[in-house]
Design a protein around this motif. Sequence first.
Motif, PDB file in Angstrom:
ATOM      1  N   ASN A  25       0.813  -1.223   0.000  1.00  0.00           N
ATOM      2  CA  ASN A  25       0.000   0.000   0.000  1.00  0.00           C
ATOM      3  C   ASN A  25       0.845   1.270   0.000  1.00  0.00           C
ATOM      4  O   ASN A  25       0.310   2.363   0.157  1.00  0.00           O
ATOM      5  N   HIS A  26       2.153   1.107  -0.115  1.00  0.00           N
ATOM      6  CA  HIS A  26       3.089   2.232  -0.152  1.00  0.00           C
ATOM      7  C   HIS A  26       3.063   3.055   1.134  1.00  0.00           C
ATOM      8  O   HIS A  26       3.322   4.252   1.112  1.00  0.00           O
ATOM      9  N   LYS A  27       2.740   2.429   2.256  1.00  0.00           N
ATOM     10  CA  LYS A  27       2.741   3.128   3.545  1.00  0.00           C
ATOM     11  C   LYS A  27       4.098   3.025   4.226  1.00  0.00           C
ATOM     12  O   LYS A  27       4.451   3.875   5.029  1.00  0.00           O
ATOM     13  N   ILE A  28       4.833   1.968   3.943  1.00  0.00           N
ATOM     14  CA  ILE A  28       6.201   1.825   4.425  1.00  0.00           C
ATOM     15  C   ILE A  28       7.073   1.433   3.239  1.00  0.00           C
ATOM     16  O   ILE A  28       6.588   0.818   2.286  1.00  0.00           O
ATOM     17  N   PRO A  29       8.360   1.803   3.265  1.00  0.00           N
ATOM     18  CA  PRO A  29       9.211   1.521   2.099  1.00  0.00           C
ATOM     19  C   PRO A  29       9.539   0.052   1.903  1.00  0.00           C
ATOM     20  O   PRO A  29       9.859  -0.363   0.797  1.00  0.00           O
ATOM     21  N   GLY A  30       9.459  -0.751   2.946  1.00  0.00           N
ATOM     22  CA  GLY A  30       9.788  -2.155   2.800  1.00  0.00           C
ATOM     23  C   GLY A  30       9.623  -2.910   4.100  1.00  0.00           C
ATOM     24  O   GLY A  30       9.288  -2.335   5.132  1.00  0.00           O
ATOM     25  N   VAL A  31       9.883  -4.198   4.041  1.00  0.00           N
ATOM     26  CA  VAL A  31       9.780  -5.076   5.204  1.00  0.00           C
ATOM     27  C   VAL A  31      11.184  -5.249   5.771  1.00  0.00           C
ATOM     28  O   VAL A  31      12.085  -5.688   5.067  1.00  0.00           O
ATOM     29  N   ASN A  32      11.345  -4.901   7.033  1.00  0.00           N
ATOM     30  CA  ASN A  32      12.657  -5.010   7.656  1.00  0.00           C
ATOM     31  C   ASN A  32      12.838  -6.427   8.184  1.00  0.00           C
ATOM     32  O   ASN A  32      12.653  -6.702   9.372  1.00  0.00           O
ATOM     33  N   THR A  33      13.233  -7.330   7.284  1.00  0.00           N
ATOM     34  CA  THR A  33      13.361  -8.735   7.657  1.00  0.00           C
ATOM     35  C   THR A  33      14.504  -8.962   8.639  1.00  0.00           C
ATOM     36  O   THR A  33      14.425  -9.869   9.461  1.00  0.00           O
ATOM     37  N   ALA A  34      15.543  -8.137   8.568  1.00  0.00           N
ATOM     38  CA  ALA A  34      16.675  -8.315   9.491  1.00  0.00           C
ATOM     39  C   ALA A  34      16.232  -8.074  10.932  1.00  0.00           C
ATOM     40  O   ALA A  34      16.551  -8.862  11.833  1.00  0.00           O
ATOM     41  N   GLU A  35      15.475  -7.007  11.152  1.00  0.00           N
ATOM     42  CA  GLU A  35      15.010  -6.679  12.509  1.00  0.00           C
ATOM     43  C   GLU A  35      14.017  -7.730  12.998  1.00  0.00           C
ATOM     44  O   GLU A  35      14.100  -8.199  14.134  1.00  0.00           O
ATOM     45  N   LEU A  36      13.082  -8.125  12.136  1.00  0.00           N
ATOM     46  CA  LEU A  36      12.097  -9.131  12.519  1.00  0.00           C
ATOM     47  C   LEU A  36      12.776 -10.474  12.780  1.00  0.00           C
ATOM     48  O   LEU A  36      12.443 -11.169  13.743  1.00  0.00           O
ATOM     49  N   CYS A  37      13.750 -10.833  11.967  1.00  0.00           N
ATOM     50  CA  CYS A  37      14.478 -12.090  12.147  1.00  0.00           C
ATOM     51  C   CYS A  37      15.204 -12.097  13.488  1.00  0.00           C
ATOM     52  O   CYS A  37      15.204 -13.115  14.193  1.00  0.00           O
ATOM     53  N   GLN A  38      15.793 -10.983  13.852  1.00  0.00           N
ATOM     54  CA  GLN A  38      16.490 -10.899  15.132  1.00  0.00           C
ATOM     55  C   GLN A  38      15.519 -11.127  16.293  1.00  0.00           C
ATOM     56  O   GLN A  38      15.826 -11.846  17.236  1.00  0.00           O
ATOM     57  N   ARG A  39      14.329 -10.537  16.204  1.00  0.00           N
ATOM     58  CA  ARG A  39      13.330 -10.725  17.257  1.00  0.00           C
ATOM     59  C   ARG A  39      12.847 -12.175  17.307  1.00  0.00           C
ATOM     60  O   ARG A  39      12.625 -12.720  18.384  1.00  0.00           O
ATOM     61  N   ILE A  40      12.688 -12.800  16.140  1.00  0.00           N
ATOM     62  CA  ILE A  40      12.268 -14.199  16.094  1.00  0.00           C
ATOM     63  C   ILE A  40      13.350 -15.087  16.716  1.00  0.00           C
ATOM     64  O   ILE A  40      13.057 -15.985  17.500  1.00  0.00           O
ATOM     65  N   GLN A  41      14.611 -14.817  16.374  1.00  0.00           N
ATOM     66  CA  GLN A  41      15.718 -15.591  16.936  1.00  0.00           C
ATOM     67  C   GLN A  41      15.803 -15.401  18.449  1.00  0.00           C
ATOM     68  O   GLN A  41      16.092 -16.354  19.171  1.00  0.00           O
ATOM     69  N   THR A  42      15.549 -14.185  18.932  1.00  0.00           N
ATOM     70  CA  THR A  42      15.577 -13.910  20.366  1.00  0.00           C
ATOM     71  C   THR A  42      14.525 -14.730  21.096  1.00  0.00           C
ATOM     72  O   THR A  42      14.715 -15.125  22.247  1.00  0.00           O
ATOM     73  N   SER A  43      13.415 -15.019  20.395  1.00  0.00           N
ATOM     74  CA  SER A  43      12.360 -15.830  21.019  1.00  0.00           C
ATOM     75  C   SER A  43      12.714 -17.318  21.048  1.00  0.00           C
ATOM     76  O   SER A  43      11.947 -18.120  21.551  1.00  0.00           O
ATOM     77  N   GLY A  44      13.872 -17.672  20.458  1.00  0.00           N
ATOM     78  CA  GLY A  44      14.330 -19.054  20.519  1.00  0.00           C
ATOM     79  C   GLY A  44      14.122 -19.867  19.260  1.00  0.00           C
ATOM     80  O   GLY A  44      14.335 -21.073  19.252  1.00  0.00           O
ATOM     81  N   ILE A  45      13.711 -19.242  18.183  1.00  0.00           N
ATOM     82  CA  ILE A  45      13.450 -19.957  16.935  1.00  0.00           C
ATOM     83  C   ILE A  45      14.666 -19.833  16.023  1.00  0.00           C
ATOM     84  O   ILE A  45      15.188 -18.743  15.814  1.00  0.00           O
ATOM     85  N   GLU A  46      15.115 -20.955  15.484  1.00  0.00           N
ATOM     86  CA  GLU A  46      16.267 -20.989  14.582  1.00  0.00           C
ATOM     87  C   GLU A  46      15.814 -20.680  13.158  1.00  0.00           C
ATOM     88  O   GLU A  46      15.209 -21.524  12.494  1.00  0.00           O
ATOM     89  N   ILE A  47      16.078 -19.460  12.710  1.00  0.00           N
ATOM     90  CA  ILE A  47      15.774 -19.061  11.324  1.00  0.00           C
ATOM     91  C   ILE A  47      16.786 -17.995  10.933  1.00  0.00           C
ATOM     92  O   ILE A  47      17.246 -17.227  11.781  1.00  0.00           O
ATOM     93  N   ASN A  48      17.158 -17.969   9.659  1.00  0.00           N
ATOM     94  CA  ASN A  48      18.095 -16.926   9.230  1.00  0.00           C
ATOM     95  C   ASN A  48      17.379 -15.901   8.359  1.00  0.00           C
ATOM     96  O   ASN A  48      16.253 -16.118   7.908  1.00  0.00           O
ATOM     97  N   VAL A  49      18.046 -14.783   8.134  1.00  0.00           N
ATOM     98  CA  VAL A  49      17.438 -13.669   7.398  1.00  0.00           C
ATOM     99  C   VAL A  49      17.083 -14.076   5.975  1.00  0.00           C
ATOM    100  O   VAL A  49      16.038 -13.679   5.450  1.00  0.00           O
TER     101      VAL A  49
END
Length: 187
Positions: A25-49
Amino acid sequence: AADKITLIHQDFFAELCEQIIQHLNHKIPGVNTAELCQRIQTSGIEINVGDLAKIANIVSFLFSTAARGNLSTEELVTALGNTVSVLPKHAVQVIRHVWNEQGKSISVSEDARNTATVGQFVDIKWKLGVAMSSDTCRSLKYPYVTVTLKVADPSGQITDKSFEMTVPQFKNFFRQFKEMAAVLETV
């Protein structure tokens, strides 16, 4: 990618889907997968960017295709059931909910479809450093500027691009920005 989706908690997957809708919808320039991935990893889930970026690309393609086809929520879920039987149940529920709530807001104009695929500038950071010495030179005392550009590529993935410049190169870079600003003032 479907096996990686099963690892992601429903809340994180919902956040990813909502960011993708906002990007479409052009409301944000993009999806910050690096930041979201870091939060997912902090929760204990093994996933890479890289894996999260693949998931984001798949969901983005899914939503943009559904928007172009003007699909209802049920049509989208039926299409998912027919073609992607490997998606976990929680992912289908999230996609259904997000599409039901926000899917109709995606605007698919002809202009948007025909635009060139270039990235979008998000942010710039710079820092001044001095190289004091190296293994081949005892006394450098060489100043340099490191510039980091945050760019959203056409698929919406946000990446950092860094480069170094000498101080004279940075002064020229800055002068060019001032010239662009002056031209933009006349528009």
